[in-house]
Design a protein around this motif. Structure first.
Motif, PDB file in Angstrom:
ATOM      1  N   SER A 173     -22.281  -2.918 106.034  1.00 19.59           N
ATOM      2  CA  SER A 173     -22.820  -4.265 106.220  1.00 19.59           C
ATOM      3  C   SER A 173     -23.789  -4.538 105.075  1.00 19.59           C
ATOM      4  N   LEU A 174     -24.407  -5.690 105.095  1.00 18.31           N
ATOM      5  CA  LEU A 174     -25.337  -6.072 104.028  1.00 18.31           C
ATOM      6  C   LEU A 174     -26.776  -6.017 104.521  1.00 18.31           C
ATOM      7  N   ARG A 175     -27.679  -5.642 103.660  1.00 16.35           N
ATOM      8  CA  ARG A 175     -29.094  -5.741 103.992  1.00 16.35           C
ATOM      9  C   ARG A 175     -29.441  -7.206 104.277  1.00 16.35           C
ATOM     10  N   ASN A 176     -30.382  -7.401 105.158  1.00 16.48           N
ATOM     11  CA  ASN A 176     -30.823  -8.723 105.592  1.00 16.48           C
ATOM     12  C   ASN A 176     -29.862  -9.357 106.592  1.00 16.48           C
ATOM     13  N   ALA A 177     -28.819  -8.632 106.973  1.00 12.59           N
ATOM     14  CA  ALA A 177     -27.840  -9.166 107.916  1.00 12.59           C
ATOM     15  C   ALA A 177     -28.325  -9.038 109.350  1.00 12.59           C
ATOM     16  N   TYR A 178     -27.820  -9.925 110.198  1.00  6.14           N
ATOM     17  CA  TYR A 178     -28.031  -9.806 111.636  1.00  6.14           C
ATOM     18  C   TYR A 178     -26.671  -9.949 112.326  1.00  6.14           C
ATOM     19  N   HIS A 179     -26.287  -8.905 113.075  1.00  7.14           N
ATOM     20  CA  HIS A 179     -25.015  -8.935 113.795  1.00  7.14           C
ATOM     21  C   HIS A 179     -25.177  -8.596 115.267  1.00  7.14           C
ATOM     22  N   GLY A 180     -26.414  -8.590 115.765  1.00 10.28           N
ATOM     23  CA  GLY A 180     -26.672  -8.276 117.160  1.00 10.28           C
ATOM     24  C   GLY A 180     -27.718  -7.195 117.278  1.00 10.28           C
ATOM     25  N   ALA A 181     -28.265  -7.037 118.486  1.00  9.04           N
ATOM     26  CA  ALA A 181     -29.360  -6.093 118.691  1.00  9.04           C
ATOM     27  C   ALA A 181     -29.059  -5.084 119.796  1.00  9.04           C
ATOM     28  N   THR A 189     -27.106  -4.385 111.974  1.00  5.66           N
ATOM     29  CA  THR A 189     -28.181  -5.320 111.628  1.00  5.66           C
ATOM     30  C   THR A 189     -29.159  -4.620 110.685  1.00  5.66           C
ATOM     31  N   ALA A 190     -29.559  -5.299 109.632  1.00  3.79           N
ATOM     32  CA  ALA A 190     -30.426  -4.672 108.626  1.00  3.79           C
ATOM     33  C   ALA A 190     -31.659  -5.518 108.374  1.00  3.79           C
ATOM     34  N   LEU A 191     -32.395  -5.791 109.446  1.00  3.67           N
ATOM     35  CA  LEU A 191     -33.696  -6.444 109.390  1.00  3.67           C
ATOM     36  C   LEU A 191     -34.652  -5.599 110.215  1.00  3.67           C
ATOM     37  N   ASN A 192     -35.714  -5.092 109.616  1.00  3.20           N
ATOM     38  CA  ASN A 192     -36.560  -4.134 110.335  1.00  3.20           C
ATOM     39  C   ASN A 192     -37.217  -4.728 111.567  1.00  3.20           C
ATOM     40  N   ALA A 207     -25.165  -2.329 102.006  1.00  7.49           N
ATOM     41  CA  ALA A 207     -25.159  -2.623 100.570  1.00  7.49           C
ATOM     42  C   ALA A 207     -26.265  -3.620 100.256  1.00  7.49           C
ATOM     43  N   MET A 208     -26.638  -3.687  98.986  1.00  5.12           N
ATOM     44  CA  MET A 208     -27.671  -4.637  98.562  1.00  5.12           C
ATOM     45  C   MET A 208     -27.256  -6.062  98.918  1.00  5.12           C
ATOM     46  N   GLY A 273     -27.757 -16.031 108.927  1.00  5.46           N
ATOM     47  CA  GLY A 273     -28.503 -16.923 109.794  1.00  5.46           C
ATOM     48  C   GLY A 273     -29.917 -16.454 110.072  1.00  5.46           C
ATOM     49  N   VAL A 274     -30.058 -15.416 110.888  1.00  6.66           N
ATOM     50  CA  VAL A 274     -31.379 -14.898 111.249  1.00  6.66           C
ATOM     51  C   VAL A 274     -32.156 -14.469 110.009  1.00  6.66           C
ATOM     52  N   GLY A 275     -31.435 -13.994 108.989  1.00  5.82           N
ATOM     53  CA  GLY A 275     -32.072 -13.553 107.749  1.00  5.82           C
ATOM     54  C   GLY A 275     -32.666 -14.662 106.918  1.00  5.82           C
ATOM     55  N   GLY A 276     -32.515 -15.933 107.349  1.00  4.01           N
ATOM     56  CA  GLY A 276     -33.172 -17.036 106.644  1.00  4.01           C
ATOM     57  C   GLY A 276     -32.235 -17.954 105.898  1.00  4.01           C
ATOM     58  N   THR A 277     -31.017 -18.162 106.421  1.00 10.24           N
ATOM     59  CA  THR A 277     -30.036 -19.076 105.811  1.00 10.24           C
ATOM     60  C   THR A 277     -29.777 -18.685 104.352  1.00 10.24           C
ATOM     61  N   VAL A 278     -29.475 -17.426 104.149  1.00  7.60           N
ATOM     62  CA  VAL A 278     -29.239 -16.918 102.796  1.00  7.60           C
ATOM     63  C   VAL A 278     -27.770 -17.097 102.425  1.00  7.60           C
ATOM     64  N   GLN A 279     -27.555 -17.688 101.266  1.00  9.02           N
ATOM     65  CA  GLN A 279     -26.202 -17.880 100.738  1.00  9.02           C
ATOM     66  C   GLN A 279     -25.932 -16.890  99.615  1.00  9.02           C
TER      67      GLN A 279
END
Length: 490
Positions: A173-181, A189-192, A207-208, A273-279
């Motif tokens: 998956s990607l860092r800063n991703a949210y896929h569930g808790a 999910t890669a958000l601390n 991955a970065m 989404g949760v990571g801040g609307t990052v494109q």
């Protein structure tokens, strides 16, 4: 001209009084003909007490003075005093066609009178009619659907399907991703802020994150959005060197972390989404899919927040990247607030679940199937994808003007009605706006009648993901409220 109701007149008078007190220059809240019912529930103080003593302390509460929401109508929410708010967060990107949309309500009521629930081991027409209507909207060979109850449950199932089909346990998956808790997905999910100090994520590698604004590489031509970063780069229009660098990082994970260079699956949100609307940089996801498939992996698109026309230009978020995933996961807007989600895949991958029994008690139940089918109809009949494109683009462009006015607005990004506004101390350093300042602005926007979401690793991104029925008048009101809040507190 429509006559203004007594309720509207009182509300407008209240807003004018508030403007006088605060010296505001906020645009008038757009009118609404809907009259909410009188509130008859427990007092505000009693609700606060129950929440503190009888609900889990892990349950997040928005705002310093939380709202007690009483009723909803389309893009509007009403609190226990029947004060009206413009909902720009849609129950965390869940209310797609509008709160209590009359057609969805009517279909729900009709089905409730006929049959609430029966096991799907029996056949009932709603499930089968909905499955056909749903998969007909998907491209390629995405023709087999499993209905479940939440996005986390859907991602859990997708993880198992990917591993069973490929025979490879390790996934990316990607860092800063949210896929569930859930315990299983906490590693995906890669958000601390969403991870506990417990064993989780065995076999999952990150991955970065290809973030053109906060990442090490990015420039002014990266994004599929009316708004680009203000970072300088020497890329010509149509090319993106930052994307090349981020793809090198993905290849590095495959090279060093995958067993014998094989990959079980690769997860990505179409827009985080949760990571801040990052494109991501344009073409990153298409090329990433190619690299993953070259080493035997399947590609999974997390469409929980980006599907059903929200991005405007396409019905499914992954289509904006010119890809067709092997598995797609949908939730939230699929049921307009009803607990419904789906995993869609190809017949070949779906066959893996035939090796053992797999069953979901409530997924695709008669009521959920009726609601999901009605939501698909309303999106088409009310032209909500077109509205997302037109009103969303207008919203982004108005926010870009505000960004240029304000030193504390570092970035505006997004597509359609999925928008992020990143708040910073100054544009040069991109240092996240401190939580207290962010909270001041956020509280002020609520007090002035607009409900923004909030996200990003640092909690410094306003998330704009409203019901897809909002209007340009709603946009003008929202932007004026945000401008006033920033002016007052910065």
């Amino acid at each position: 001209m429509k006559r203004i109701s007594t309720v509207q007149r009182k509300l407008l008078k209240s807003i004018e009084t508030q403007r006088t007190i605060y010296g505001c220059s906020v645009a008038t809240m757009p009118p609404c003909d809907f009259k909410p019912d009188p509130y008859t529930g427990p007092s505000y103080e009693e609700v606060r007490h129950i929440r503190k003593t009888n609900l889990s302390p892990a349950l997040l509460t928005y705002y310093r003075k939380p709202l007690l929401i009483h009723q909803g109508h389309m893009q509007w929410l009403f609190d226990h005093t029947n004060r009206r708010y413009l909902d720009l967060f849609a129950g965390i990107v869940t209310v797609s066609v509008g709160h209590c949309h009359p057609k969805v309500n009517a279909v729900t009521e009709k089905q409730l009178k006929k049959l609430w629930h029966t096991t799907n081991i029996y056949m009932h027409p709603n499930l089968h009619e909905y499955a056909k209507k749903f998969t007909d909207k998907l491209p390629g060979n995405l023709k087999v659907v499993y209905f479940v109850n939440s996005g986390s449950e859907a991602n859990d199932l997708a993880v198992m399907m990917a591993r069973m089909y490929t025979g490879t346990f390790d996934i990316i998956s990607l860092r800063n991703a949210y896929h569930g808790a859930s315990p299983h997905l906490m590693g995906l999910t890669a958000l601390n802020t969403w991870r506990y100090n417990v064993p989780t994520g065995f076999g999952i590698h990150q991955a970065m994150n290809p973030d053109p604004y906060r990442g090490p590489w990015g420039g002014k031509h990266c994004r599929d959005s009316p708004s680009q970063t203000q970072r300088d780069c020497d890329c010509k229009p149509g090319e993106c060197k930052a994307g090349d660098m981020y793809l090198d990082q993905l290849e590095d994970v495959i090279r060093f972390s995958m067993p014998k260079g094989r990959c079980g699956g690769f997860w990505a949100e179409s827009i985080q989404g949760v990571g801040g609307t990052v494109q991501f940089p344009k073409n990153y996801l298409k090329r990433a899919f190619e690299k993953v498939r070259a080493v035997g992996g399947v590609c999974i698109s997390d469409e929980v927040q980006t599907a059903f026309g929200r991005l405007g230009s396409h019905y499914w978020g992954f289509e904006t990247h010119d890809v067709i995933p092997d598995i797609a996961v949908m939730a939230k807007g699929i049921g307009n607030g009803y607990p419904l989600a789906a995993v869609v895949t190809t017949p070949e991958i779906a066959a893996g679940l035939g090796k053992a029994l797999h069953f979901n008690t409530f997924g695709g139940n008669p009521v959920g199937s009726a609601i999901g089918s009605a939501v698909l109809d309303v999106i088409d009949e009310d032209k909500l994808q077109q509205n997302s494109a037109e009103v969303g683009t207008y919203f982004i462009r108005e926010l870009m003007k505000l960004r240029d006015e304000c030193e504390c607005i570092g970035d505006v990004r997004g597509k359609g009605l999925m928008i992020g506004i990143e708040m910073v101390t100054d544009k040069a350093t991109r240092k996240p706006l401190p939580a207290d300042k962010m909270g001041d602005i956020w509280e002020e926007t609520k007090d002035l009648g607009v409900l923004f979401g909030k996200g990003g690793l640092y909690g410094n991104v306003f998330r704009v993901k409203p019901p897809m029925c909002i209007t340009k008048a709603d946009v003008d009101f929202s932007v004026s409220v945000l401008r006033e809040a920033v002016k007052k507190h910065m």
